[in-house]
Design a protein around this motif. Structure first.
Motif, PDB file in Angstrom:
ATOM      1  N   ARG A  24     -26.665  54.540  23.542  1.00  0.00           N
ATOM      2  CA  ARG A  24     -25.463  55.393  24.349  1.00  0.00           C
ATOM      3  C   ARG A  24     -26.014  56.689  25.325  1.00  0.00           C
ATOM      4  O   ARG A  24     -25.142  57.561  24.658  1.00  0.00           O
ATOM      5  CB  ARG A  24     -23.969  55.840  23.400  1.00  0.00           C
ATOM      6  N   HIS A  25     -26.866  56.819  26.336  1.00  0.00           N
ATOM      7  CA  HIS A  25     -27.296  58.443  26.739  1.00  0.00           C
ATOM      8  C   HIS A  25     -26.231  59.177  27.289  1.00  0.00           C
ATOM      9  O   HIS A  25     -26.335  60.335  26.387  1.00  0.00           O
ATOM     10  CB  HIS A  25     -27.429  58.107  28.090  1.00  0.00           C
ATOM     11  N   HIS A  26     -25.315  58.873  27.151  1.00  0.00           N
ATOM     12  CA  HIS A  26     -24.171  59.999  27.934  1.00  0.00           C
ATOM     13  C   HIS A  26     -23.536  60.779  26.964  1.00  0.00           C
ATOM     14  O   HIS A  26     -22.336  61.600  26.791  1.00  0.00           O
ATOM     15  CB  HIS A  26     -23.072  59.452  29.076  1.00  0.00           C
ATOM     16  N   ALA A  27     -23.433  60.082  25.577  1.00  0.00           N
ATOM     17  CA  ALA A  27     -22.801  60.158  24.328  1.00  0.00           C
ATOM     18  C   ALA A  27     -24.017  60.958  23.326  1.00  0.00           C
ATOM     19  O   ALA A  27     -23.197  61.863  22.398  1.00  0.00           O
ATOM     20  CB  ALA A  27     -22.420  59.318  23.373  1.00  0.00           C
ATOM     21  N   LEU A  28     -25.537  61.197  23.951  1.00  0.00           N
ATOM     22  CA  LEU A  28     -26.135  62.154  23.459  1.00  0.00           C
ATOM     23  C   LEU A  28     -25.222  63.589  23.460  1.00  0.00           C
ATOM     24  O   LEU A  28     -26.181  64.404  22.422  1.00  0.00           O
ATOM     25  CB  LEU A  28     -27.608  61.978  23.914  1.00  0.00           C
ATOM     26  N   ASP A  29     -25.413  65.041  24.377  1.00  0.00           N
ATOM     27  CA  ASP A  29     -24.792  65.756  23.965  1.00  0.00           C
ATOM     28  C   ASP A  29     -23.895  66.193  23.236  1.00  0.00           C
ATOM     29  O   ASP A  29     -23.457  66.779  22.579  1.00  0.00           O
ATOM     30  CB  ASP A  29     -24.491  66.072  25.925  1.00  0.00           C
ATOM     31  N   GLU A  30     -22.417  65.487  22.904  1.00  0.00           N
ATOM     32  CA  GLU A  30     -21.185  65.207  22.376  1.00  0.00           C
ATOM     33  C   GLU A  30     -22.081  65.355  20.791  1.00  0.00           C
ATOM     34  O   GLU A  30     -21.481  65.613  20.268  1.00  0.00           O
ATOM     35  CB  GLU A  30     -20.767  63.869  22.940  1.00  0.00           C
ATOM     36  N   LEU A  31     -22.917  64.153  20.882  1.00  0.00           N
ATOM     37  CA  LEU A  31     -23.653  63.991  19.498  1.00  0.00           C
ATOM     38  C   LEU A  31     -24.398  65.168  18.700  1.00  0.00           C
ATOM     39  O   LEU A  31     -24.153  65.814  17.935  1.00  0.00           O
ATOM     40  CB  LEU A  31     -24.169  62.676  18.901  1.00  0.00           C
ATOM     41  N   ASN A  32     -25.105  66.340  19.603  1.00  0.00           N
ATOM     42  CA  ASN A  32     -26.050  67.065  19.343  1.00  0.00           C
ATOM     43  C   ASN A  32     -25.227  67.980  18.916  1.00  0.00           C
ATOM     44  O   ASN A  32     -25.057  69.021  18.296  1.00  0.00           O
ATOM     45  CB  ASN A  32     -26.799  67.143  20.534  1.00  0.00           C
ATOM     46  N   GLN A  33     -23.792  68.014  19.689  1.00  0.00           N
ATOM     47  CA  GLN A  33     -22.677  68.922  19.707  1.00  0.00           C
ATOM     48  C   GLN A  33     -22.345  69.395  18.378  1.00  0.00           C
ATOM     49  O   GLN A  33     -21.592  70.090  17.266  1.00  0.00           O
ATOM     50  CB  GLN A  33     -21.509  68.998  20.663  1.00  0.00           C
ATOM     51  N   TRP A  34     -22.189  67.459  17.710  1.00  0.00           N
ATOM     52  CA  TRP A  34     -20.920  67.345  16.829  1.00  0.00           C
ATOM     53  C   TRP A  34     -22.301  67.586  14.999  1.00  0.00           C
ATOM     54  O   TRP A  34     -22.136  68.451  14.666  1.00  0.00           O
ATOM     55  CB  TRP A  34     -21.261  65.587  16.415  1.00  0.00           C
ATOM     56  N   LEU A  35     -23.568  67.071  15.519  1.00  0.00           N
ATOM     57  CA  LEU A  35     -24.461  67.422  14.739  1.00  0.00           C
ATOM     58  C   LEU A  35     -24.807  68.723  14.541  1.00  0.00           C
ATOM     59  O   LEU A  35     -25.177  69.082  12.882  1.00  0.00           O
ATOM     60  CB  LEU A  35     -25.464  66.817  15.365  1.00  0.00           C
ATOM     61  N   GLU A  36     -24.744  69.923  15.045  1.00  0.00           N
ATOM     62  CA  GLU A  36     -24.621  71.087  14.975  1.00  0.00           C
ATOM     63  C   GLU A  36     -23.427  71.690  14.304  1.00  0.00           C
ATOM     64  O   GLU A  36     -24.156  72.523  13.060  1.00  0.00           O
ATOM     65  CB  GLU A  36     -24.534  71.784  16.460  1.00  0.00           C
ATOM     66  N   LYS A  37     -22.440  71.249  13.948  1.00  0.00           N
ATOM     67  CA  LYS A  37     -21.053  71.901  13.293  1.00  0.00           C
ATOM     68  C   LYS A  37     -21.121  71.592  12.021  1.00  0.00           C
ATOM     69  O   LYS A  37     -21.738  72.117  10.990  1.00  0.00           O
ATOM     70  CB  LYS A  37     -20.138  71.206  13.871  1.00  0.00           C
ATOM     71  N   LEU A  38     -22.184  69.883  11.703  1.00  0.00           N
ATOM     72  CA  LEU A  38     -22.751  69.794  10.313  1.00  0.00           C
ATOM     73  C   LEU A  38     -23.341  70.803   9.620  1.00  0.00           C
ATOM     74  O   LEU A  38     -23.394  70.933   8.289  1.00  0.00           O
ATOM     75  CB  LEU A  38     -23.775  68.806  10.224  1.00  0.00           C
ATOM     76  N   LYS A  39     -24.007  71.707  10.288  1.00  0.00           N
ATOM     77  CA  LYS A  39     -25.328  72.314  10.478  1.00  0.00           C
ATOM     78  C   LYS A  39     -24.324  73.547   9.354  1.00  0.00           C
ATOM     79  O   LYS A  39     -25.106  74.284   8.339  1.00  0.00           O
ATOM     80  CB  LYS A  39     -26.574  72.687  11.165  1.00  0.00           C
TER      81      LYS A  39
END
Length: 249
Positions: free
Chosen positions: A234-249
């Motif tokens: 789901r290519h258009h979701a990659l940016d959103e997922l990256n932002q979400w993962l940054e918050k996990l850090k």
């Protein structure tokens, strides 16, 4: 031109036999298909046992495996000559919308594309079809078109044909996959020994089935041709997922 034909209804199903006969006027055809109905097998490979193959005649092989097994075997060592294209079908029953995730018909075409060959999955929109010849004739025209003007190498064509006479078709439409509501509940029964058994319920009714979808095209007597691909990212979701993962850090 050499064409490999497979399916999920079995090597002796009416649909695959009519398709092979129709294509044989312009192609060398070889059937490699399951020895029984394997509908719903999706992209499964048999890895826990050897696969047995029976040569039925000079141009037909029966395989004790899934549709994906059939195409994989054919293209990686079973056949002495490589085909130029992989066809899967003609499936009895549509493969529209979410159906492509479960379909053995679509899976056989997908395996062909995985291994580097142009691939087409063909279904007729009835489980008791009366006009399989219509779907065979449409497939013949599409293959002839690809021979004359090849499509992009990463495309799999998912073709659904209304179960009507050829002359009653309203044309061919490029479509997107629609989708269904969730599946109907399982059907619970009791076996003769009093133990519960379950049947998978029917596919859910149409949900996203408006203009532009495969459902809409077939309902209005058009042939639906949907380009699908192996990459499910789901290519258009990659940016959103990256932002979400940054918050996990």
């Amino acid at each position: 031109m050499r064409i490999l034909i497979s399916n999920d209804d079995g090597y002796d199903a009416k649909g695959i036999r009519i398709l092979a006969d129709t294509m044989s006027d312009m192609c060398s055809v070889t059937i490699v298909a399951p020895n029984r109905n394997r509908s719903g097998a999706s992209n499964s490979l048999t890895l826990d046992r050897p696969i047995r193959v029976v040569q039925v005649d000079d141009h037909c092989y029966s395989v004790d495996g899934t549709p994906t097994d059939c195409v994989h075997l054919a293209l990686t060592g079973l056949l002495s000559e490589e085909p130029d294209m992989v066809l899967s079908g003609i499936n009895a029953g549509p493969n529209l919308g979410d159906d492509v995730l479960y379909s053995g018909t679509v899976a056989a075409a997908t395996e062909g594309r995985f291994l580097g060959y142009p691939a087409i999955a063909v279904s007729i929109a009835s489980f008791t079809p009366k006009h399989i010849e219509t779907a065979a004739r449409v497939t013949h025209e599409i293959v002839k078109g690809i021979m004359d003007q090849p499509l992009s190498s990463d495309i799999i064509l998912n073709v659904n044909v209304p179960d009507i006479p050829y002359d009653a078709l309203n044309g061919i439409r490029a479509t997107r996959l629609g989708n269904r509501h969730k599946a109907e509940p399982v059907i619970r029964q009791m076996d003769p020994r009093g133990q519960p058994i379950y049947w998978i319920g029917e596919a859910g009714p149409e949900q996203d089935a408006g203009p532009g979808t495969d459902f809409h095209a077939v309902r209005h007597s058009h042939v639906s041709v949907t380009p699908i691909q192996v990459d499910r990212t789901r290519h258009h979701a990659l940016d959103e997922l990256n932002q979400w993962l940054e918050k996990l850090k």
